[in-house]
Design a protein around this motif. Sequence first.
Motif, PDB file in Angstrom:
ATOM      1  N   PRO A  71       0.811  -1.225   0.033  1.00  0.00           N
ATOM      2  CA  PRO A  71       0.145  -0.007  -0.176  1.00  0.00           C
ATOM      3  C   PRO A  71       0.918   1.194   0.045  1.00  0.00           C
ATOM      4  O   PRO A  71       0.437   2.338  -0.633  1.00  0.00           O
ATOM      5  N   ALA A  72       1.841   1.303   0.888  1.00  0.00           N
ATOM      6  CA  ALA A  72       2.773   2.661   0.866  1.00  0.00           C
ATOM      7  C   ALA A  72       3.483   2.839  -0.475  1.00  0.00           C
ATOM      8  O   ALA A  72       3.788   3.826  -0.734  1.00  0.00           O
ATOM      9  N   LEU A  73       3.895   1.664  -1.061  1.00  0.00           N
ATOM     10  CA  LEU A  73       4.654   2.010  -2.426  1.00  0.00           C
ATOM     11  C   LEU A  73       3.760   1.836  -3.716  1.00  0.00           C
ATOM     12  O   LEU A  73       4.362   1.975  -4.906  1.00  0.00           O
ATOM     13  N   GLU A  74       2.503   1.830  -3.491  1.00  0.00           N
ATOM     14  CA  GLU A  74       1.444   1.790  -4.760  1.00  0.00           C
ATOM     15  C   GLU A  74       1.618   3.287  -5.735  1.00  0.00           C
ATOM     16  O   GLU A  74       1.619   2.963  -6.862  1.00  0.00           O
ATOM     17  N   PRO A  75       2.271   4.290  -5.189  1.00  0.00           N
ATOM     18  CA  PRO A  75       2.277   5.548  -6.002  1.00  0.00           C
ATOM     19  C   PRO A  75       3.365   5.146  -7.217  1.00  0.00           C
ATOM     20  O   PRO A  75       3.403   5.762  -8.223  1.00  0.00           O
ATOM     21  N   LEU A  76       4.481   4.095  -6.926  1.00  0.00           N
ATOM     22  CA  LEU A  76       5.455   3.779  -7.906  1.00  0.00           C
ATOM     23  C   LEU A  76       5.039   3.239  -8.777  1.00  0.00           C
ATOM     24  O   LEU A  76       5.868   2.603  -9.661  1.00  0.00           O
ATOM     25  N   ALA A  77       3.529   2.466  -9.095  1.00  0.00           N
ATOM     26  CA  ALA A  77       3.262   1.673  -9.956  1.00  0.00           C
ATOM     27  C   ALA A  77       3.640   1.878 -11.360  1.00  0.00           C
ATOM     28  O   ALA A  77       4.072   0.922 -12.005  1.00  0.00           O
ATOM     29  N   ARG A  78       3.808   3.352 -11.895  1.00  0.00           N
ATOM     30  CA  ARG A  78       3.906   3.392 -13.223  1.00  0.00           C
ATOM     31  C   ARG A  78       5.625   3.732 -13.399  1.00  0.00           C
ATOM     32  O   ARG A  78       5.857   3.358 -14.544  1.00  0.00           O
ATOM     33  N   HIS A  82      11.681   1.111 -12.872  1.00  0.00           N
ATOM     34  CA  HIS A  82      12.706   2.124 -12.587  1.00  0.00           C
ATOM     35  C   HIS A  82      13.316   2.066 -10.929  1.00  0.00           C
ATOM     36  O   HIS A  82      14.325   2.764 -10.679  1.00  0.00           O
ATOM     37  N   VAL A  83      12.693   1.255 -10.007  1.00  0.00           N
ATOM     38  CA  VAL A  83      12.909   1.478  -8.565  1.00  0.00           C
ATOM     39  C   VAL A  83      12.796   0.095  -8.182  1.00  0.00           C
ATOM     40  O   VAL A  83      12.157  -0.684  -8.306  1.00  0.00           O
ATOM     41  N   SER A  84      13.909   0.024  -7.043  1.00  0.00           N
ATOM     42  CA  SER A  84      14.033  -1.251  -6.530  1.00  0.00           C
ATOM     43  C   SER A  84      14.041  -0.997  -5.186  1.00  0.00           C
ATOM     44  O   SER A  84      14.212   0.329  -4.437  1.00  0.00           O
ATOM     45  N   VAL A  85      13.388  -1.870  -4.406  1.00  0.00           N
ATOM     46  CA  VAL A  85      13.286  -1.999  -2.777  1.00  0.00           C
ATOM     47  C   VAL A  85      14.389  -2.637  -2.372  1.00  0.00           C
ATOM     48  O   VAL A  85      14.555  -3.733  -2.626  1.00  0.00           O
ATOM     49  N   LEU A  86      15.191  -2.153  -1.439  1.00  0.00           N
ATOM     50  CA  LEU A  86      16.435  -2.735  -0.691  1.00  0.00           C
ATOM     51  C   LEU A  86      15.890  -2.937   0.644  1.00  0.00           C
ATOM     52  O   LEU A  86      15.651  -1.765   1.520  1.00  0.00           O
ATOM     53  N   THR A  87      15.680  -4.034   1.041  1.00  0.00           N
ATOM     54  CA  THR A  87      15.651  -4.424   2.521  1.00  0.00           C
ATOM     55  C   THR A  87      16.727  -4.982   3.223  1.00  0.00           C
ATOM     56  O   THR A  87      17.395  -5.815   2.533  1.00  0.00           O
ATOM     57  N   GLY A  88      16.861  -4.998   4.537  1.00  0.00           N
ATOM     58  CA  GLY A  88      17.882  -5.831   5.263  1.00  0.00           C
ATOM     59  C   GLY A  88      19.265  -4.768   5.705  1.00  0.00           C
ATOM     60  O   GLY A  88      20.272  -5.139   6.323  1.00  0.00           O
ATOM     61  N   LEU A 393      14.958   2.902  -1.024  1.00  0.00           N
ATOM     62  CA  LEU A 393      14.492   2.849  -2.298  1.00  0.00           C
ATOM     63  C   LEU A 393      15.814   3.157  -3.288  1.00  0.00           C
ATOM     64  O   LEU A 393      16.419   4.371  -2.787  1.00  0.00           O
ATOM     65  N   LEU A 394      15.971   2.434  -4.159  1.00  0.00           N
ATOM     66  CA  LEU A 394      16.978   2.826  -5.311  1.00  0.00           C
ATOM     67  C   LEU A 394      16.469   3.151  -6.565  1.00  0.00           C
ATOM     68  O   LEU A 394      15.876   2.136  -7.308  1.00  0.00           O
ATOM     69  N   ALA A 395      16.202   4.495  -6.862  1.00  0.00           N
ATOM     70  CA  ALA A 395      16.016   4.434  -8.517  1.00  0.00           C
ATOM     71  C   ALA A 395      16.863   4.729  -9.398  1.00  0.00           C
ATOM     72  O   ALA A 395      18.013   5.381  -9.299  1.00  0.00           O
ATOM     73  N   GLY A 396      16.530   4.390 -10.734  1.00  0.00           N
ATOM     74  CA  GLY A 396      17.325   4.832 -12.075  1.00  0.00           C
ATOM     75  C   GLY A 396      18.363   3.675 -12.366  1.00  0.00           C
ATOM     76  O   GLY A 396      18.526   2.829 -11.680  1.00  0.00           O
ATOM     77  N   LYS A 397      18.888   3.906 -13.487  1.00  0.00           N
ATOM     78  CA  LYS A 397      19.907   2.853 -13.875  1.00  0.00           C
ATOM     79  C   LYS A 397      21.247   3.179 -14.035  1.00  0.00           C
ATOM     80  O   LYS A 397      22.148   2.221 -14.526  1.00  0.00           O
ATOM     81  N   GLY A 398      21.467   4.338 -13.537  1.00  0.00           N
ATOM     82  CA  GLY A 398      23.147   4.740 -13.369  1.00  0.00           C
ATOM     83  C   GLY A 398      23.737   4.853 -14.788  1.00  0.00           C
ATOM     84  O   GLY A 398      24.999   4.165 -14.575  1.00  0.00           O
ATOM     85  N   PRO A 404      17.233  -1.971 -12.304  1.00  0.00           N
ATOM     86  CA  PRO A 404      16.199  -1.661 -11.209  1.00  0.00           C
ATOM     87  C   PRO A 404      14.847  -2.620 -11.411  1.00  0.00           C
ATOM     88  O   PRO A 404      14.939  -3.605 -12.234  1.00  0.00           O
ATOM     89  N   GLY A 405      13.896  -2.013 -10.494  1.00  0.00           N
ATOM     90  CA  GLY A 405      12.719  -2.804 -10.643  1.00  0.00           C
ATOM     91  C   GLY A 405      12.603  -4.160  -9.843  1.00  0.00           C
ATOM     92  O   GLY A 405      11.808  -5.178 -10.210  1.00  0.00           O
ATOM     93  N   ARG A 406      13.432  -4.116  -8.847  1.00  0.00           N
ATOM     94  CA  ARG A 406      13.481  -5.509  -8.219  1.00  0.00           C
ATOM     95  C   ARG A 406      13.359  -5.284  -6.596  1.00  0.00           C
ATOM     96  O   ARG A 406      13.718  -4.163  -6.055  1.00  0.00           O
ATOM     97  N   HIS A 407      12.947  -6.349  -5.731  1.00  0.00           N
ATOM     98  CA  HIS A 407      13.037  -6.095  -4.649  1.00  0.00           C
ATOM     99  C   HIS A 407      14.198  -7.007  -4.095  1.00  0.00           C
ATOM    100  O   HIS A 407      14.202  -8.379  -4.392  1.00  0.00           O
ATOM    101  N   LEU A 408      15.154  -6.527  -3.401  1.00  0.00           N
ATOM    102  CA  LEU A 408      16.591  -7.039  -3.011  1.00  0.00           C
ATOM    103  C   LEU A 408      16.418  -7.322  -1.572  1.00  0.00           C
ATOM    104  O   LEU A 408      16.438  -6.383  -0.846  1.00  0.00           O
TER     105      LEU A 408
END
Length: 444
Positions: A71-78, A82-88, A393-398, A404-408
């Motif tokens: 729910p909190a990340l839904e604004p990233l849908a489109r 281009h955005v990865s979620v980094l946890t840990g 969050l990490l956005a862009g391709k550098g 991008p586009g993954r949950h790591l």
Amino acid sequence: MSSPRGISRRNVLKGLGTAIALPWLESVAPRAALAAAPTPPTRLAFFFVPNGVNQETWTPKREGFRYDLTPALEPLARLQDHVSVLTGLTHDKGRSNGDGAGDHARAASVFLTGTQPVKDSGRVMVGRSIDQVAAEHLGGSTRFASLELGCDRGRDSGQCDSGYSCAYSSNISWRSPSTPMAKEVDPKLVFDRLFGSSDKQENRYARARRDYFRKSVLDFVRDDTARLEKRLGQTDRRKLDEYFTSLREIERRLEHKGTIESDDAGGFPRPHGVPREFADHAHLLSDLLAVAFQTDSTRVATCMLASAGSNRSYPTVGVPEGHHELSHHQSDPHKLDKLYRIDRFHVELFTYFLDRLATIPEGEGTLLDHSLIVYGSGISDGNRHNNENLPVLLAGKGGGTVTPGRHLRYARETPMCNLFVSLMDRMGVSLDRFGDSTGSLAYL
């Protein structure tokens, strides 16, 4: 039309108290540059939010590509691809480690330094921040080595959190262990800095004239613009027109959102002050930062959406209570729901900035493709004040160096500073270690 020292790939239009850097235009690029097919530079930015997040509505359950949008990340849908979620990831030096209370001050000061701040009423001492390491290596190629922005003015003196200096709570960018980089919160002053000349007196007078006569900065470079347009091809003319349109729109919003106060420059009144609505404020800062990246005026930036421990309320999303107050939720479902609304709203603001970058063509891709944008907090859960499993969050391709586009999901206690080492490598800056890093971050 000329180029200031250090700006080799861009043209600058000049007028009275005005210097407008332009995006890359092939029509007027040096032949040598065209023959070499220059690769767009990589930009680096960090966005900070306080008080952690509601982890239940933040963290995806699925790893890898096409992770579930919580729910909190839904604004990233489109922009999910281009955005990865980094946890840990963890900031151990944000913990007390024997220093007692003061978690919020530590969370901000450690965010980009990876260093434990000194808790001493007589001095300020923390590590140098990673953005300033990047600025030292890359700043010579741009007009500004870095930009520091924020929505809360904050204080750099006095105590703000259990004996810690207010400087720790108000800043994430540190030029040296004892010197923070003061952030600019007034969009009007950011605009003046980006489009003013190096002559302060001339710049001040021209700025006052613009405001008094309701002129655009573009009116002061009309002659240069006319000469430039004769040399442009159709594609570059369209690009220039779109760029100028965006500048006029920013100026219009600055005038509309600001409050009128007098200035001592010849008695001319000028718009001054931040917008009353928080979203308007954040959007203007995002637009200005996007322009700074587009024109290669800087390649390094930071933005604090709020200072550490902020108790800002968010009535526009149905949250009249203070953020910090709610973060001590004690598992109260009503408080957790309101924290989720704040988290989602912050992500919406971040998405606005990413959208701006994604709509600006550059090279074979977009400005977002040639950027590395980090978003996060130095606290995970505001109720526990813990510093492991940070929301990042990490956005862009550098420039193609990141997928991008993954949950790591990383192993528990993986230092956040490992991410910084990896980002520096992609920015062309080699670091053996930074803060409490133990190496680079895999799988990016």
